[in-house]
Design a protein around this motif. Structure first.
Motif, mmCIF file in Angstrom:
data_model
loop_
_atom_site.group_PDB
_atom_site.id
_atom_site.type_symbol
_atom_site.label_atom_id
_atom_site.label_comp_id
_atom_site.label_asym_id
_atom_site.label_seq_id
_atom_site.Cartn_x
_atom_site.Cartn_y
_atom_site.Cartn_z
ATOM 1 N N LEU A 69 23.915 54.837 49.719
ATOM 2 C CA LEU A 69 22.590 54.227 49.805
ATOM 3 C C LEU A 69 22.758 52.725 49.997
ATOM 4 C CD1 LEU A 69 19.512 54.411 49.602
ATOM 5 C CD2 LEU A 69 19.743 54.204 47.110
ATOM 6 N N THR A 127 25.604 53.146 45.557
ATOM 7 C CA THR A 127 24.447 52.340 45.930
ATOM 8 C C THR A 127 24.883 50.895 46.137
ATOM 9 O OG1 THR A 127 22.894 53.720 44.690
ATOM 10 C CG2 THR A 127 22.163 51.499 45.237
ATOM 11 N N ALA A 169 24.988 55.684 55.458
ATOM 12 C CA ALA A 169 24.031 56.653 54.902
ATOM 13 C C ALA A 169 24.391 58.080 55.297
ATOM 14 C CB ALA A 169 22.620 56.309 55.368
#
Length: 209
Positions: free
Chosen positions: A33, A53, A28
């Motif tokens: 993410l 992500t 992060a």
């Protein structure tokens, strides 16, 4: 989760060549993410750009000097497994992999290369093995085992002209040693080499102006 459970999980991860939970959480700090670091496995040799992500249950593994790079904005959905064993996997920006059932990408022979461009969609529990080139905007839609194929680049699935989009395979079955040009699609339920090559407007008629 107690410290002892995390320590036990990290020992198991280390034995399998994956980063500890804390290192996955620390992604992060680089703008990645990670929705569930406890179910996400990432190994050294993996390069993730800011904006990637990782959904729960994703696996990205590089062994034997293998390399995996993933571009900004790309989303790896649950059930996605990417393996580079002494080979390379490159993935561009704003690509979607693994929605609707996961996806497997495995480059595991010496000097092997699987190239996946930007704005690509790989959906529906399919797989890539051996060497493949998936150009910008191309799509694999369905449980398709793809080996040594090339989908040529074009616009994404949002391009208003379907015959300008990247090449597409859709359906289920096995595709070997195929090239799908820009704006074309092969739909099959079995052997893709036996199915016709059609313009994408056959399935998505162009809007009249």
């Amino acid at each position: 989760m107690s410290d002892s459970l995390v320590a036990a999980a990290n020992r198991a991860r280390g034995c399998a060549g994956f980063l500890p939970v804390e290192a996955v959480m620390a992604l992060a700090d680089d703008g990645v993410l990670v929705l569930d670091p406890f179910s996400t496995l990432v190994s050294p040799g993996v390069t993730l750009a800011a904006g990637v992500t990782l959904w729960p249950g994703t696996i990205i593994q590089a062994t034997g000097g293998g390399e995996v790079t993933v571009g900004s904005g790309t989303r790896l959905f649950p059930g996605t497994r990417i393996v580079a064993a002494g080979a390379r996997v490159t993935i561009g920006a704003d690509t979607e992999i693994g929605e609707e059932g996961g996806f497997t990408i495995k480059a595991d022979h010496p000097d092997g290369l699987i190239e996946i461009g930007s704005r690509v969609r790989l959906l529906g529990a399919g797989s890539l093995a051996l060497d493949n080139h998936i150009g910008d905007g191309a799509q694999i839609l369905g449980a398709i085992r793809m080996q040594n194929c090339r989908l040529q680049a074009g616009g994404s699935h949002r391009d208003p002209d379907p015959d300008r989009r990247g090449g597409v395979l859709k359906g289920s079955g096995v595709a070997r040693d195929l090239t799908v040009p820009t704006g074309m699609v092969i739909q099959a339920f079995g052997l893709f080499n036996e199915a016709p090559l059609r313009p994408q407007s056959f399935f998505h008629p162009k809007q009249r102006t």
